[in-house]
Write a protein that holds these residues in place. Structure first.
Motif, PDB file in Angstrom:
ATOM      1  N   ALA A   8      34.903   0.960  -8.752  1.00 19.96           N
ATOM      2  CA  ALA A   8      35.957   1.116  -9.752  1.00 19.96           C
ATOM      3  C   ALA A   8      35.122   1.742 -11.119  1.00 19.96           C
ATOM      4  CB  ALA A   8      36.040  -0.511  -9.989  1.00 19.96           C
ATOM      5  N   GLN A   9      33.970   1.470 -11.116  1.00 24.11           N
ATOM      6  CA  GLN A   9      33.148   1.946 -12.257  1.00 24.11           C
ATOM      7  C   GLN A   9      33.399   3.687 -12.141  1.00 24.11           C
ATOM      8  OE1 GLN A   9      29.394  -0.138 -12.011  1.00 24.11           O
ATOM      9  NE2 GLN A   9      29.786  -1.254 -13.859  1.00 24.11           N
ATOM     10  N   THR A  10      33.265   4.350 -10.997  1.00 25.02           N
ATOM     11  CA  THR A  10      33.282   5.597 -10.776  1.00 25.02           C
ATOM     12  C   THR A  10      34.728   5.945 -10.902  1.00 25.02           C
ATOM     13  OG1 THR A  10      33.270   5.330  -8.707  1.00 25.02           O
ATOM     14  CG2 THR A  10      31.008   5.750  -9.810  1.00 25.02           C
ATOM     15  N   GLY A  11      35.719   5.230 -11.241  1.00 34.23           N
ATOM     16  CA  GLY A  11      37.138   5.685 -11.400  1.00 34.23           C
ATOM     17  C   GLY A  11      37.629   5.650 -10.200  1.00 34.23           C
ATOM     18  N   ASP A  12      37.510   4.917  -9.175  1.00 36.92           N
ATOM     19  CA  ASP A  12      38.178   4.901  -7.856  1.00 36.92           C
ATOM     20  C   ASP A  12      39.439   3.961  -8.077  1.00 36.92           C
ATOM     21  OD1 ASP A  12      39.217   4.387  -5.317  1.00 36.92           O
ATOM     22  OD2 ASP A  12      37.284   3.946  -4.450  1.00 36.92           O
ATOM     23  N   ARG A  13      40.759   4.464  -7.954  1.00 36.36           N
ATOM     24  CA  ARG A  13      41.964   3.619  -8.227  1.00 36.36           C
ATOM     25  C   ARG A  13      42.113   2.587  -7.308  1.00 36.36           C
ATOM     26  NH1 ARG A  13      46.096   6.785 -11.125  1.00 36.36           N
ATOM     27  NH2 ARG A  13      47.649   5.866  -9.716  1.00 36.36           N
ATOM     28  N   TYR A  15      31.267  -0.758  -8.233  1.00 34.79           N
ATOM     29  CA  TYR A  15      30.604   0.206  -8.409  1.00 34.79           C
ATOM     30  C   TYR A  15      31.818   1.573  -8.159  1.00 34.79           C
ATOM     31  CZ  TYR A  15      27.897   4.541  -7.878  1.00 34.79           C
ATOM     32  OH  TYR A  15      27.530   5.868  -7.865  1.00 34.79           O
ATOM     33  N   ALA A  51      39.830  -0.209  -8.232  1.00 30.18           N
ATOM     34  CA  ALA A  51      40.408  -0.985  -9.450  1.00 30.18           C
ATOM     35  C   ALA A  51      41.677  -1.878  -8.979  1.00 30.18           C
ATOM     36  CB  ALA A  51      40.873  -0.045 -10.569  1.00 30.18           C
TER      37      ALA A  51
END
Lengths: 174, 328
Positions: free
Chosen positions: A12-17, A10, A20
């Motif tokens: 990573a889906q929201t753009g957490d580096r 979740y 990822a």
């Protein structure tokens, strides 16, 4: 999928580096091993592995874990990538990049024969041989990865071993 | 052999191989299938012996950088999921009420609090009145007022009655009470011992010979009712009202019987009885003690008046709808 992996996905889906990066470090070796035995080339496997994770992050906002597990989804991306690029690359089969290349020549010869033999198997049989014997996964793990039943996996591994045996006999005869 | 069964046998052999069993041991478990199993297990062992490919560190770093670069471009395009806003934890009813009260003006706040206090007080009052405790208190108060009134009506012979003790008990059982019904109010008089020796009837099942043994005798007014509580409808005059008055001592009885009831008046002493019985009651008046009885019974009650105690004059103005009086 455990709750930590869900939370990680979740994020990573929201753009957490950081999330990822964690996903990349967790699954890179699995994807690389699979790709290495699919393309039989270290450099190509590395290139393809990086490409798989770039595709992963592009498709991650649309991923839902209701139908398929994350690792299975990742292997699907790798398989699609290999299928796409199969015509484009000329594999340099069995170069000396595998760890253990500095071992004895007999062992090198066995590895080379095995990799040649595995290249004659179809995709499903290759996947089963790599996951079940090279990576050392259990049948239950393969059920999650391939989305097949346990009985189907047992039957598939039987036929994969039989085909590999025939391919090995052929390679050794050559 | 069914191929499905062989798949399972092969899988079992591979599991045994994972556990570290040797090839010979595994084949010994399935000797009938050993010939078929052996080449497959050898291929599986060869596959497991293959070295794991190790990616280069540079390739790993390059791959991660490509990933982060792709993320940056996606963030620029705003392609990621927008995180859901974190909701504050739900506040409880008490918190909400307190917050609402704080927002109100002081006058409204005071009115709300007053309303709550009134409602709460009313609830507790209703609960208390519905419970048995309140009944007890009210009945005790009523009896007290009634007895105070009786004390003032005693007249010139009141000095004799002063020795009488009046005790009400609903909570503590009486030691020798024959009619000791739980929850029933007892009205009894304990008199001087010499009066009882003269001719008092023993209460309950006691034998007459045992009466004189005790110093004090108790006359119990069983089932005494005081105009409220159970069986209040008996004061209508339609029931059979029975007066038993054993007058044997030369007293004067005034009985106003006007209602066609049966009166048993065993007046053995040539006294004058005025019985104006007007309510259909039955009076049994065994008056043997020379007293004067004025019984204006006009309410349909049952009176058992065994008057044997040498009193000169008794006035029973029972007009309040009681059920039954036993005056022993």
């Amino acid at each position: 999928m455990d709750i930590n992996e869900k939370a990680l996905l979740y994020r990573a889906q929201t753009g957490d580096r950081r999330a990822a990066e964690t996903l990349y470090e967790r699954y890179y070796l699995d994807i690389y091993t699979y790709l290495f035995y699919r393309v039989s080339d270290k450099t190509t496997a590395e290139k393809f592995s990086a490409e798989v994770f770039v595709r992963m992050i592009r498709r991650l906002p649309q991923f839902t874990d209701t139908k398929i597990t994350f690792i299975s989804w990742l292997y699907d991306i790798a398989r699609d990538l290999v299928d796409e690029k199969q015509q484009a690359y000329q594999p340099e089969l069995f170069d000396e990049t595998i760890q253990g290349s500095n071992q004895e020549s007999q062992s090198k010869s066995a590895n080379r024969s095995f990799k040649l033999a595995i290249s004659h198997l179809n995709d499903q049989q290759k996947s089963i041989i790599v996951h079940r014997f090279v990576e050392g996964r259990s049948v239950k793990d393969l059920v999650k990865i391939t989305n097949k039943s346990e009985r189907a996996i047992q039957s598939l591994q039987h036929h994969a071993l039989k085909s590999l045996k025939i391919a090995l006999e052929r390679e050794e005869s050559i | 052999m069914m191929p499905r069964r062989f798949d399972r046998i092969l899988d079992d052999c591979l599991l045994r191989m994972d556990r570290g069993e040797s090839l010979m041991d595994i084949l010994a478990v399935y000797p009938a299938q050993a010939e078929k199993l052996k080449p497959l297990l050898l291929v599986a062992m060869l596959s497991r012996a293959l070295p794991q490919p190790v990616p280069g560190y540079t390739a790993l770093r390059v791959g991660k950088n490509q990933l982060l670069a792709e993320m940056a471009s996606m963030q620029a395009e705003d392609s990621f999921i927008k995180p859901k806003p974190v909701r504050p934890p739900r506040e409880g009813i008490v918190d909400r009420l307190a917050r609402s009260l704080k927002q109100l003006q002081p006058a409204y706040r005071f009115a709300m609090l007053s309303l709550v206090v009134i409602l709460t007080g009313g609830f507790f009052t209703l609960s208390a009145s519905a419970s048995g405790l309140a009944d007890n208190i009210m009945q005790t108060l009523y009896f007290s007022f009634d007895q105070v009134g009786e004390l003032f009506q005693l007249g010139p012979d009141s000095d004799k009655s002063m020795g009488e003790g009046i005790l009400f008990s609903s909570d503590y059982p009486l030691p020798d009470s024959p009619g000791n019904f739980p929850g029933d109010y007892k009205y009894f008089l304990f008199e001087e011992s010499e009066k009882n020796e003269e001719g008092a009837q023993p209460p309950g099942n006691e034998e007459p010979g045992n009466q004189g043994e005790s110093d004090k005798k108790f006359n119990y007014g069983e089932n005494t009712s005081y105009g409220f509580g159970e069986d209040e409808g008996q004061g209508s005059g339609q029931e059979q009202n029975q007066d038993n008055d054993n007058n044997s001592d030369g007293e004067k009885d005034n009985d106003n019987n006007k209602d066609g009831e049966k009166d048993n008046d065993n007046n053995n002493d040539g006294e004058k009885d005025n019985d104006n019985n007007s309510d259909g009651e039955k009076d049994n008046d065994n008056n043997k003690d020379g007293e004067k009885d004025n019984d204006n019974n006009s309410d349909g009650e049952k009176d058992n008046d065994n008057n044997k105690d040498g009193d000169k004059k008794e006035k029973d103005n029972n007009k309040d709808g009681d059920k039954k009086d036993k005056d022993k």
